[in-house]
Scaffold this motif. Structure first.
Motif, PDB file in Angstrom:
ATOM      1  N   TRP A 110       0.848  -1.200   0.000  1.00 29.41           N
ATOM      2  CA  TRP A 110       0.000   0.000   0.000  1.00 29.41           C
ATOM      3  C   TRP A 110       0.875   1.238   0.000  1.00 29.41           C
ATOM      4  O   TRP A 110       1.829   1.302   0.779  1.00 29.41           O
TER       5      TRP A 110
ATOM      6  N   LYS B 254      -2.917  -0.164  -4.554  1.00 28.37           N
ATOM      7  CA  LYS B 254      -4.216   0.367  -4.153  1.00 28.37           C
ATOM      8  C   LYS B 254      -5.299   0.069  -5.191  1.00 28.37           C
ATOM      9  O   LYS B 254      -6.456  -0.194  -4.857  1.00 28.37           O
TER      10      LYS B 254
ATOM     11  N   LYS C 159      -6.607  -3.516  -4.599  1.00 30.78           N
ATOM     12  CA  LYS C 159      -6.519  -3.798  -3.167  1.00 30.78           C
ATOM     13  C   LYS C 159      -7.261  -5.068  -2.757  1.00 30.78           C
ATOM     14  O   LYS C 159      -6.900  -5.719  -1.776  1.00 30.78           O
TER      15      LYS C 159
ATOM     16  N   MET D 285      -4.295  -5.713   3.154  1.00 30.01           N
ATOM     17  CA  MET D 285      -4.630  -4.449   2.489  1.00 30.01           C
ATOM     18  C   MET D 285      -5.810  -3.749   3.178  1.00 30.01           C
ATOM     19  O   MET D 285      -5.869  -2.516   3.198  1.00 30.01           O
TER      20      MET D 285
ATOM     21  N   GLU E 125      -5.202   0.052   4.545  1.00 34.31           N
ATOM     22  CA  GLU E 125      -6.045   1.186   4.171  1.00 34.31           C
ATOM     23  C   GLU E 125      -6.518   1.929   5.423  1.00 34.31           C
ATOM     24  O   GLU E 125      -6.497   3.166   5.479  1.00 34.31           O
TER      25      GLU E 125
END
Length: 877
Positions: free
Chosen positions: A831, A835, A838, A845, A849
């Motif tokens: 990341w 992205k 994801k 992930m 985030e």
């Protein structure tokens, strides 16, 4: 100290008179130092109708690579896309080259001697890569390079070539617009301009190497150097790099007189022998593809890099929008000039067939002008200066106490005693500046816990440590016997002149900085002797003597602080960053303002004591101000290294967090992350970082800089890592296993299968006798680290080994077992590099985030986090 005497002007008025010089000279120098060319937009010059280097075009390439494709980490799908795009681009250029040759044949009736060839090299190999005092081995499978050779098409024209290199990949946490997509764009533009220039025909070939794996520890440059057929024709190279996004491209490595002379031909040179010697000393703990070309091809070269604003180096903010206008133009103009010179008639390339000898050339840029001369010339120049200074001092000495004592008729004793006292005063002043700045550094760090408060503004450390440096220099003068002003002045001259000569005799071209300061000092004193018969030095002599050090010193200050201040953010938590910067302020300040100590003796204790008190008060004020500052902001961020690890043998999940700076606040931030994202009721645990801490092996040996913590992560009921079983299982096993009890050895193939995992690494303790890596193992029982970096989709690698079976009471099979620590990065688990996909990254992930959003909000975007999902474990084979 000498008692004060009446002066035409007092110290305050004298400083006011000198202030235009003290302010104007640095201001002028800073403007020249950071001066960049105007960016060119058009591909063709509207006046001459000739092709020209376009910064707009260069940045369009860099933007497509860094934002259109994105994070091009070796082994990722983005890396493969960049490979495909670049191959298509150079094949298109090859067609254009052929069309231009055909067009010239039609329009002029003669064949243009121009040929463009393209290769996509693919290969596997291994090499040893020692760094930071650690021994490391690299292996790679199916890595690629894109190679373009531009020549006159004849065997003779291809016999001697210059190589120009840039790398297409970017490192794990960065899109790599400056590092190194900018250089890729420069090379593409150079190909276009050279081939589209009517009538241009190279005498010697130019090889453009777009290497595809530098950030994985220079695998692709090693691949080219050892396996491509054109490598044997390369006589010299130009390596294009970036560790920042602003300022002029710096020459920081040069390894032959021929290549330094070639560099002198560029339109806007920027480099010094000081930078060359500092980098080659290893103190910066950095490296480039330069190493592979030197090691495997035995050729000379130039290492050129953009180094300004290196806060963004290897961060997610290395974007085109942050590349200063003019940077690309500067790099491109200089590169094209080098290629013209090295490919034309009279090039030094044919003379470099037998290798090269490292240079003893002195070179430096001063106010935009490039100077170079041999070490022998330097010895003569500096020797003459030292002798002239000694003679001047001897025959122009004025005894300041002649009216108060019976002078020795020959006055020999008085001359050299006075000079010794002058040198002593200068030396004690320098020591006082060092002690004062480092004393304050200890107070800032140990007492106030305000380490690195100056970090976000390179030159701000001068405001914090400048006043105590001058105060320390002044205060020491109150503690030594009286020394006449002129003797301190000449003592400074002798210190610098003789110092330049001695340092050059020791083989360090950096002696030139002392020479540049001593020459104006001598000239000013000669002028003073001719027109001033008084007992003191004229104030105008101060002005004349100070001009040279101000000009050269300001340039040194800018370069040193541009490099070292951002560097403190990535040299490790235990590194004495505060003391490093405090010492640099004292050293560079003493060089830039050498006449501080003579000025103190000009006015005596009645001036010095109040000045020291005022400087102490100023220091208290600046300490208060700096204590309120945060070291980091949105454009000068703290680097946080975060790994979400799945241990597929213990079935544990951890969040590993580390930083590489000594600024305060890390502990609190880690514990807050632990409360927010860790298992309820647990807390972050500090770890010891050593060669046996396998949690960070993907970053080994750079992990030595880390201050690691680990936080237990919650595990969903019934969760089984996809890399623990099934088609994606990450396996490390021994095959073709044989034990020779008589010889006491075991031979086997260590096979690593890693679908969906990149940058795998194995670490183990063993006495390896032989293996199939590119370097013989050490003849001892020790820790080994072997790292892999391969092309996208490659999921298997192996190495054959013969190991010595340890002696002991257990059966031979048990004694021969080796515990392997293995790990790698999840290709879809980075990341923000992944992205856009994801969902493929799974639980890691999802965590990243949330964590990234939390960090941005909680720290006001003052943290740049490398967020990577890792998979690993420990297995006995």
């Amino acid at each position: 100290m000498a008692p004060p005497r009446s002066r035409p002007w007092g110290p305050i008025l004298s400083l006011l008179v000198l202030s235009p010089l003290l302010i104007g000279a640095p201001w002028f120098t800073v403007r020249k130092h950071y001066e960049l060319p105007e960016p060119v937009k058009e591909l063709v010059n509207p006046v001459t109708s000739l092709p020209q280097l376009s910064e707009v075009q260069i940045l369009s390439y860099a933007q497509y690579l860094s934002e259109g494709i994105g994070y091009r980490t070796v082994g990722t799908s983005e890396h493969a896309l960049a490979d495909k795009w670049l191959l298509g681009k150079v094949q298109e250029m090859k067609k254009e080259c052929e069309a231009l040759v055909n067009q010239a044949r039609v329009t002029s009736g003669t064949a243009r001697k121009l040929e463009c060839e393209v290769w996509r090299q693919e290969g596997s190999g291994s090499h040893r890569f020692d760094m930071m005092g650690k021994r490391l081995y690299k292996t790679y499978v199916n890595l690629s390079n894109i190679i373009v050779r531009v020549s006159d098409g004849t065997p003779e024209g291809k016999e001697h070539a210059v190589l120009v290199n840039a790398h297409l990949d970017s490192t794990v946490p960065s899109p790599g617009a400056a590092d190194d997509a900018l250089s890729v764009g420069v090379m593409l533009e150079c190909i276009r301009v050279l081939t589209h220039t009517p009538g241009w025909e190279p005498k010697h070939a130019i090889i453009f190497l777009f290497n595809h794996a530098e950030e994985s520890l220079q695998d692709a440059s090693q691949l080219y150097s050892t396996q491509h057929p054109t490598a044997k024709t390369v006589r010299a190279f130009i390596n294009l790099e970036a560790a920042g996004t602003e300022g002029r491209e710096l020459l920081f490595q040069a390894t032959s007189e021929e290549m330094i002379k070639a560099y002198s031909k560029v339109p806007r040179p920027f480099g010094t022998v000081l930078a060359n010697e500092v980098f080659s000393s290893g103190v910066l703990l950095s490296d480039t593809d330069f190493r592979q070309f030197e090691l495997y091809l035995n050729i000379t070269g130039l290492d050129l890099a953009v180094v300004g604003n290196s806060y963004l180096y290897h961060t997610r903010k290395d974007l085109v929008e942050h590349i200063q206008p003019g940077v690309a133009q500067h790099m491109a103009d200089n590169t094209l000039a080098l290629l013209h010179y090295l490919s034309e008639e009279g090039s030094p390339l044919p003379s470099l067939t037998a290798g090269y000898h490292k240079p003893s050339t002195v070179f430096f840029t001063h106010l935009g002008q490039f100077f170079l001369y041999s070490a022998n010339t330097a010895k003569v120049l500096y020797g003459v200066l030292a002798a002239a200074s000694l003679l001047f001092v001897r025959y122009t000495y004025r005894d300041p106490w002649a009216a108060l004592k019976k002078a020795n008729p020959t006055n020999h004793y008085g001359v050299w005693t006075a000079q010794f006292n002058g040198v002593y005063a200068v030396s004690v002043g320098f020591l006082g500046a060092l002690l004062a700045t480092n004393g304050l550094a200890a107070f800032m760090h140990r007492v106030l816990d305000k380490n690195m408060s100056w970090f976000s503004v390179e030159m701000s450390a001068l405001a914090l440590y400048g006043p105590p440096a001058i105060a320390g220099a002044f205060a020491t003068q109150l503690l030594i016997p009286s020394v006449p002003e002129r003797s301190v002045f000449t003592g400074m001259l002798l210190t610098q002149a003789i110092g330049a000569f001695v340092v050059q005799l020791c083989g360090f071209g950096s002696a030139v900085i002392l020479y540049l300061s001593a020459v104006p000092l001598l000239l000013a004193l000669v002028t003073d002797h001719m027109f001033n018969d008084g007992p003191t030095v004229s104030l105008w002599t101060y002005a004349a003597a100070q001009l040279g050090p101000l000009l050269s010193g300001t340039q040194v200050l800018c370069t040193v602080f541009d490099v070292f201040v951002p560097l403190t953010g990535r040299i490790g938590r235990e590194a004495p960053a505060e003391h490093i910067i405090a010492t640099l302020v004292a050293v560079t300040g003493a060089y830039t303002l050498p006449l501080v100590v003579p000025f103190a003796h000009r006015y005596g204790p009645s001036f010095v004591l109040p000045a020291v008190m005022f400087l102490h008060f100023t220091t208290l004020v600046t300490v208060g101000i700096f204590s309120l500052w945060s070291p980091f902001d949105t454009m000068h961020q703290r680097r946080l290294f975060v790994l979400s690890s799945d241990n597929i043998t213990s079935h544990e999940r951890y969040l590993h967090i580390g930083a590489a700076d000594g600024a305060p606040g890390l502990d609190a931030l880690v514990y807050q992350i632990s409360e927010q994202f860790g298992v309820p009721g647990t807390t972050a645990e500090a770890e010891e970082m050593n060669d046996w801490n396998g949690d960070w092996d993907i970053l080994y040996p750079f992990s030595s800089f880390m201050s690691p913590y680990k936080i237990p992560l919650p595990i969903e009921p019934g969760f089984v890592s996809p890399f623990a079983v099934g088609e994606q299982q990450f396996k490390v096993e021994a095959v073709n296993d044989k034990i020779d009890e008589k010889a006491g050895t075991r031979s086997f193939t260590l096979k690593i299968v890693h679908p969906g995992i990149i940058w795998t690494v194995v670490a183990f303790d063993a006495h390896v006798l032989k293996w199939t890596l590119d370097d013989s193992p050490p003849d001892e029982y020790t820790r080994h680290h072997v790292k892999e970096g391969s092309f996208y989709g490659v999921d298997t690698w192996s190495m054959d080994m013969v190991v010595k079976i340890p002696e002991g009471d257990k059966d031979v099979k048990s004694r021969s077992e080796i515990s392997i620590n293995f790990m790698g990065m999840q290709e879809s688990g980075m990341w923000p590099g992944k992205k856009r996909d994801k969902a493929k990254g799974g639980h890691a992930m999802v965590l990243f985030e949330k964590l990234d959003t939390w960090l941005t909000k909680h720290t006001d975007d003052r943290v740049d986090a490398m967020l990577v999902a890792t998979v690993g474990g420990v297995v006995a084979v």
